[in-house]
Write an enzyme that holds these catalytic residues in place. Structure first.
Site, PDB file in Angstrom:
ATOM      1  N   CYS A   1      42.789  32.863  40.995  1.00  0.00           N
ATOM      2  CA  CYS A   1      42.078  31.581  40.975  1.00  0.00           C
ATOM      3  C   CYS A   1      42.183  31.066  39.541  1.00  0.00           C
ATOM      4  O   CYS A   1      42.991  31.566  38.771  1.00  0.00           O
ATOM      5  CB  CYS A   1      40.630  31.720  41.465  1.00  0.00           C
ATOM      6  SG  CYS A   1      39.556  32.776  40.477  1.00  0.00           S
ATOM      7  N   GLY A   2      41.378  30.108  39.175  1.00  0.00           N
ATOM      8  CA  GLY A   2      41.482  29.557  37.832  1.00  0.00           C
ATOM      9  C   GLY A   2      41.234  30.587  36.749  1.00  0.00           C
ATOM     10  O   GLY A   2      41.979  30.669  35.775  1.00  0.00           O
TER      11      GLY A   2
END
Length: 152
Positions: free
Chosen positions: A65-66
């Protein structure tokens, strides 16, 4: 090795690169999405990857994810799963050797492509070392069971 992989929209491009890299290495990869940059609820992906490991369909998982943080938090909510954010070589190695994690998480906004490949390599070639770590991992499992039993 059978590896589950999944991401949110922030990490879609890095997931595709890592997936192709794994395939080139000869790994058997199951992709749990996402398949484009359309926003999703990443916990849904993390749980699917985690379940595939618990069911024995995959040996290990990589979630992106980020930052890697949200995926790690979610995967760690699944009883029986241990996940760790890996942003440097030492954490990637120790996640396996000391903590016997089944899932590594990576942050697409934190690590670049080449570092991500290096971390995957380190993590995949590392095995649980046992020794003093065995008692610690066993204690984590005991606490998990205790909390689950108390919540019934």
């Amino acid at each position: 090795m059978k590896i589950a992989i999944g991401c949110d929209e922030a990490a879609f491009q890095l997931k595709e690169i890592i997936k192709e890299y794994l395939i080139q290495r000869g790994e058997d990869v199951e992709d749990f999405g996402v398949y484009d940059t359309k926003p999703v609820l990443y916990p849904d992906i993390a749980v699917k990857v985690s379940k595939s490991i618990l069911e024995g369909k995959n040996e290990r998982g990589i979630l992106l994810c980020g930052t890697g943080i949200g995926m790690a938090i979610t995967a760690n909510k699944v009883p029986g799963i241990r996940a760790a954010v890996c942003h440097d070589p030492y954490s990637a190695e120790r996640a396996r050797k000391s903590n016997n994690v089944q899932i590594m998480t990576l942050g697409a906004r934190v690590v670049g492509t080449e570092l991500a490949k290096t971390l995957v390599d380190i993590w995949l070639k590392s095995d649980f070392a046992g020794g003093n770590s065995t008692e610690k991992v066993n204690r984590i499992n005991e606490y998990e069971k205790e909390f689950l039993n108390n919540c019934k």
